[in-house]
Enzyme design. Structure first.
Site, mmCIF file in Angstrom:
data_model
loop_
_atom_site.group_PDB
_atom_site.id
_atom_site.type_symbol
_atom_site.label_atom_id
_atom_site.label_comp_id
_atom_site.label_asym_id
_atom_site.label_seq_id
_atom_site.Cartn_x
_atom_site.Cartn_y
_atom_site.Cartn_z
ATOM 1 N N TRP A 1 72.341 57.171 32.874
ATOM 2 C CA TRP A 1 73.543 58.002 32.901
ATOM 3 C C TRP A 1 74.522 57.398 33.919
ATOM 4 C CZ3 TRP A 1 69.702 59.435 30.051
ATOM 5 C CH2 TRP A 1 69.869 60.417 29.067
ATOM 6 N N ASP B 1 79.863 65.358 24.820
ATOM 7 C CA ASP B 1 78.598 65.248 24.089
ATOM 8 C C ASP B 1 78.685 65.946 22.745
ATOM 9 O OD1 ASP B 1 78.821 67.717 25.383
ATOM 10 O OD2 ASP B 1 76.661 67.982 25.561
ATOM 11 N N HIS C 1 76.884 64.940 17.719
ATOM 12 C CA HIS C 1 76.663 64.231 18.976
ATOM 13 C C HIS C 1 76.680 62.746 18.593
ATOM 14 C CE1 HIS C 1 75.253 67.118 22.004
ATOM 15 N NE2 HIS C 1 74.720 66.143 22.719
ATOM 16 N N ASP D 1 75.690 59.314 27.095
ATOM 17 C CA ASP D 1 76.190 59.405 25.730
ATOM 18 C C ASP D 1 77.370 58.446 25.575
ATOM 19 O OD1 ASP D 1 74.855 61.764 26.690
ATOM 20 O OD2 ASP D 1 75.448 62.849 24.905
ATOM 21 N N GLU E 1 72.574 65.519 17.034
ATOM 22 C CA GLU E 1 72.124 65.298 18.406
ATOM 23 C C GLU E 1 70.680 64.814 18.429
ATOM 24 O OE1 GLU E 1 71.931 68.939 20.687
ATOM 25 O OE2 GLU E 1 71.883 67.823 22.576
ATOM 26 N N ARG F 1 79.049 73.847 20.979
ATOM 27 C CA ARG F 1 78.375 74.861 21.802
ATOM 28 C C ARG F 1 79.017 74.939 23.188
ATOM 29 N NH1 ARG F 1 73.236 71.075 21.991
ATOM 30 N NH2 ARG F 1 73.734 69.821 23.830
ATOM 31 N N ASP F 2 78.433 75.752 24.027
ATOM 32 C CA ASP F 2 79.003 75.942 25.368
ATOM 33 C C ASP F 2 78.608 74.780 26.276
ATOM 34 O OD1 ASP F 2 76.324 76.448 25.470
ATOM 35 O OD2 ASP F 2 76.473 78.353 26.534
ATOM 36 N N GLU F 3 79.127 73.599 25.941
ATOM 37 C CA GLU F 3 78.805 72.429 26.749
ATOM 38 C C GLU F 3 80.019 71.504 26.797
ATOM 39 O OE1 GLU F 3 74.876 71.163 26.330
ATOM 40 O OE2 GLU F 3 75.086 69.527 27.757
HETATM 41 C C1 BGC Z 1 73.674 66.896 26.388
HETATM 42 C C2 BGC Z 1 73.410 65.430 26.264
HETATM 43 C C3 BGC Z 1 73.108 64.859 27.576
HETATM 44 C C4 BGC Z 1 71.863 65.534 28.035
HETATM 45 C C5 BGC Z 1 71.308 65.030 29.312
HETATM 46 C C6 BGC Z 1 72.454 67.544 26.934
HETATM 47 O O1 BGC Z 1 72.622 68.881 27.123
HETATM 48 O O2 BGC Z 1 74.069 67.459 25.201
HETATM 49 O O3 BGC Z 1 74.043 64.785 25.304
HETATM 50 O O4 BGC Z 1 73.105 63.481 27.682
HETATM 51 O O5 BGC Z 1 72.026 66.921 28.093
HETATM 52 O O6 BGC Z 1 70.066 65.554 29.476
#
Ligand code: BGC
Length: 894
Positions: free
Chosen positions: A546, A481, A772, A494, A751, A485-487
């Site tokens: 999703w 995504d 994003h 996405d 994003e 950041r911490d993700e």
């Molecule tokens: C992500 C998204 C993702 C979403 C789902 C976010 O934290 O960055 O791109 O699809 O969460 O809720």
């Protein structure tokens, strides 16, 4: 280094090019026992097509397969041919030649992996904490540790020496549960980064194969070294703190197998085992999210060469001897694809310097320091933006520290580039020493460039550039995504909304084939698809839009690349997903939330009714499953899902479409989904389109769409004759719009529409990435709508391209080129002085339908000659052409 589209061969000869094996150019470590070989074709001659080809494969100095001349209508490139020769041998180079009858020929090669389980000798080795040599931090330097990095362990250095007799071929097979960098006799092996990449490590750990014959084939003392770091295996991942984040294991593990073949047919095979030695080195910690700390004073010159004294090193510990999870690498590796030279350097407070790369990237920097005294600590902080005071803005990184430290050894010139971390950034703040140079190194999965788009408008060109960069920055082993950041997780929506755009920009066949394998193995027993793939947050799954990645991704890959194997592999998973939704929603309105529901994520100021969005996806997934089954010849299955699709459609219409064509919730995304997926009863379509248009007009031609709707705006509006509105949205620079971010200087896709606004400045720090790609799914319409490169309904692998450009908006010209599986498809239109010129290029073997836009059908000429139209529509003359280049002119009065 760059990321530009290469030119295909020119000339009249029908020439094969871009040879691929399993969708990859010259891959090593191919694990398929029947690999697919494919090629593209080029010829400037009109009507060129391949009517016969021959493939010859050689290995070990002898023939392995001769296909003979394969004749017939359906033997064009693209689909390719499955290897049909003698059983493949492990770790062997196969060269292959494709000859096209009456045309040219080309050669390429592939190299096999470890094809039989009993060929593994290596064990997984790791660090034995019992034998840890005590680490004495240098006393003249405070450790650059924060609370977040306090517990990060040092990467381990492993080595093994042997005396190698001269060899005709030497390959190293390597993998890690963690990240590794491999070295042989003092040299780095290969240029892949972040190996072995990220997959669902519970079930699949990829290995890589390297050919090191040139380095060590002469024989003699050989030293194999490896540096091993946490990476995705045991490092920070997602937003959990590190301790919880050890998703797969506590400590990284290494597996290396060296296989040398000698003249007399014998082999030397040496694998990782307890005889390897290990220690720490200059890297004090390395973490994908936090960064890297490198102390050059701790370097041990020669550690990766023969003859180094490793008596103080500890024996490695064997941690596992199974090879069950090892799988061959399927996708392109991550590599550095471009170096960015800074566009600005400015002093900041406290003796710091802020360097601007001019582009938001995923990667890191290479830093060259001059005259830093030993012990000088240089700190590099990374950020996507500057705050109002000109300082580095990092609030949106959440817990990702994104900071690298380098402690100088005191040499006149020193170079530092971290290895096991990646940051999402445009700006770097350098502190600790001011005499330096740096370049930004962009790093991502090396998917080959497949297309490019351009046009007369600066802002739209910038938009496409931002889309391409967000794709590059986020395709880092898996489709993530965000890179900062911490993700950095593989959010499924996405990926699926962006996929059509991604396919135009790059050849992502191998990349998504790999990801789908992770998707399938993570599906729950109940058939739910996780919200992120690889699956790391067990509680999150089953979200509408999703989970539908399970059907949308395989179907789209099949349509674009024409490889039916993706459907064969995915059909059971597609069915399980649709069955799961049906089981929980027997009345066919998807209202029962089994797991998560994000709705039309990050929509602007409206709320699309969740059941509308969910049920539209349910219908889409059922329909795609039916189509996939039909392609595979499973008519019963196809009929069952086609009937389900019909029933969902009826339920949708009854529940959500009112007699005046209004769709419950009355939002743009509601209309877009219903119209795009054929869920509005035919007689009500004009009314539903009218409501969509009215909503846009009421808002002063502003969009409200989030992730689920945004990519449909252009296609749906233009399909119903409202491209003027689509163009207005494209050119808009008021909030919310793509142009609004570009006006603010965006170099990647944000994003959220409100990532930064005049009223509030930066958006919510809890979730505000500037990189994003989901809202960049408008890219599909730029290629497919504005430039008009698509394929007809029912066409697969671009056998029947549809070239239907849409001149409009502020544009005076637009162009796109795209490497279909058959070869280059391109269009370029230009308007000047009441005349439109359309240049079209069609690849060999394809039969294209071209819509020549015109306001006077009788004016259309091709290279000066009147044409035989197939059909005349309100705004275009339609004709059918074979391969080659064509130039149309027509009257165009606006
Ligand atoms: C992500 C998204 C993702 C979403 C789902 C976010 O934290 O960055 O791109 O699809 O969460 O809720």
């Amino acid at each position: 280094m760059s990321w530009n589209l290469a030119e295909p061969p020119s000339g009249d000869t029908l020439t094969p090019y871009d040879l691929r094996c399993e969708h990859r150019a010259t891959p090593l470590g191919v694990g398929a026992t029947v690999p697919r070989l494919s090629w593209r074709l080029a010829s400037d001659r009109r009507g060129a097509a391949q009517d016969a080809y021959r493939i010859r494969v050689h290995a070990r100095g002898g023939p392995a397969w001769d296909s003979g001349w394969v004749e017939g209508q359906d033997v064009s490139a693209g689909y390719g041919a499955d290897y049909g020769g003698a059983p493949l041998q492990s770790l062997t180079r196969y060269t292959w030649q494709i000859d096209v009858r009456g045309g040219g020929s080309a050669t390429s090669w592939f190299d096999t992996g470890v094809l039989h389980a009993d060929e593994w000798r290596a064990a997984w080795i790791g660090h034995d904490p019992e034998t840890e040599p005590p680490f004495e931090p240098p006393t003249d330097d405070r450790e650059p540790r924060s609370a977040r990095t306090a517990h990060l362990p040092a990467p381990r250095y492993f080595r093994r020496e042997l005396d190698l007799p001269p060899a005709t071929a030497v390959r190293v097979v390597a993998s890690a549960r963690g990240l590794y960098e491999l070295r042989v006799n003092g040299s780095r092996v290969g240029d892949d980064e972040l190996t072995p990449g990220w997959t669902d490590y519970r079930e699949r750990v990829p290995y890589q194969v390297y050919d090191v014959t040139d380095l060590v084939g002469d024989g003699g003392p050989l030293c194999v070294g490896a540096i091993l770091a946490d990476g995705w295996w045991s490092g920070s991942l997602g937003w959990d703190s590190r301790r919880q984040a050890q998703h797969y294991g506590k400590r990284p593990e290494l597996l290396v197998q060296i296989v040398a073949e000698h003249e007399d047919g014998s082999r030397t095979v040496v694998g990782t085992d307890g005889s390897w030695r290990e220690s720490t080195g200059p890297i004090r910690y390395a973490d994908l999210l936090m960064g890297e700390w490198y102390d050059a004073r701790l370097e041990r010159p020669g550690w990766d060469r023969p003859g180094f004294d490793d008596s103080s090193w500890a024996p490695a510990r064997i941690v596992d001897t199974s090879h069950d999870v090892l799988v061959p690498t399927v996708a392109e590796p991550v590599q550095v694809t471009e170096d960015l030279v800074p566009v600005g350097v400015q002093p900041a407070s406290g003796g710091r310097t802020i360097v601007d790369l001019g582009q938001n990237i995923a990667g890191r920097v290479r830093l060259v320091l001059r005259g830093a005294p030993a012990g000088t600590r240089v700190t590099l902080r990374h950020g996507e933006a500057l705050d109002d005071g000109g300082g580095l803005y990092t609030d949106n990184l959440r817990s990702a520290e994104a900071t690298d430290h380098y402690v100088a050894a005191g040499e006149p010139v020193e170079t530092f580039e971290p290895r096991f971390t990646v940051h999402g950034f445009r700006y770097v703040e350098v502190s600790g020493h001011s005499d330096f140079d740096l370049v930004g190194r962009a790093l991502h999965s090396a998917t080959p460039v497949a297309g490019e788009f351009s046009c007369s408008d600066d802002m739209v060109r910038r938009l496409m550039s931002n889309i391409r960069w967000s794709q590059r920055d986020n395709f880092v082993s898996v489709p993530t995504d965000c890179p900062q950041r911490d993700e950095r997780l593989g959010w499924t929506a996405d990926a699926q909304v962006f996929l059509p755009t991604a396919c135009y920009n790059a050849d992502v066949a191998a990349f998504f084939t790999n990801w789908l394998a992770d998707l399938r193995c993570a599906q729950t027993a109940d058939g739910a698809v996780p919200d992120v793939v690889p699956h790391v947050m067990t509680e999150r799954h089953g979200a509408p839009g999703w989970g539908d990645a399970a059907t949308v991704v395989p179907w789209h890959l099949y349509r674009v690349y024409g490889d039916e194997r993706v459907l064969r592999d995915s059909l059971p998973s597609m069915r399980r997903w649709v069955d799961h939704v049906e089981r929980h929603n027997p009345d066919l309105i998807w209202r029962n939330k089994v797991g998560s529901h994000y709705g039309d994520w990050l929509q602007a100021g409206v709320t699309t009714t969740r059941e509308v969005m969910a049920t539209a996806y349910f219908a889409l997934s059922a329909g795609l499953t039916a189509k996939a089954a039909a392609v595979l010849g499973l008519q019963d299955v196809a009929d069952r899902y086609a009937a389900l699709r019909e029933r969902i459609g009826a339920a949708f219409a009854a529940a959500f479409v009112s007699a005046d064509g209004r769709i419950t919730g009355d939002t743009q995304t509601g209309y877009l989904l219903a119209l795009a997926h054929g869920l509005v009863p035919e007689p009500l379509v004009p009314a539903a389109v009218g409501h969509l248009v009215a909503d846009l007009e009421r808002r002063g031609r502003r969009l409200t769409t989030g992730f689920a709707g945004v990519g449909l705006l252009g296609p749906v509006l233009s399909a119903y004759g409202h491209q003027d509105l689509a163009y207005d949205l494209l050119h808009d620079d008021r909030y919310p719009s793509w142009g609004y971010s570009i006006k603010r200087g965006a170099t990647t896709i944000w994003e959220r529409w409100d990532g930064w606004t005049e009223e509030n400045g930066f958006g919510p720090v809890a979730m505000n990435s500037f990189n994003h790609y989901a809202l960049g799914s408008v890219g599909e319409w730029l290629y497919g709508g504005v430039a008009g490169l698509g394929q007809e309904e029912g066409s697969v692998g671009y056998r029947r391209p549809l070239v239907r450009p849409l001149p409009g908006g502020r544009l005076t010209w637009a162009s796109a080129s795209y490497d279909t599986p058959l070869g280059r498809l391109a269009s370029r239109w230009q308007i000047s002085g009441g005349e439109l010129t359309l240049e079209v290029q069609v690849p060999p073997g394809a039969h294209a339908t071209v819509h020549v836009p015109t306001t006077d059908p009788s004016s259309v000429r091709e290279s000066g000659t009147p044409i035989e139209p197939l059909e005349v529509t309100g705004s275009a003359v339609v004709c059918r052409i074979g391969s080659g280049r064509y130039t149309y002119t027509s009257t165009w009065e606006r």
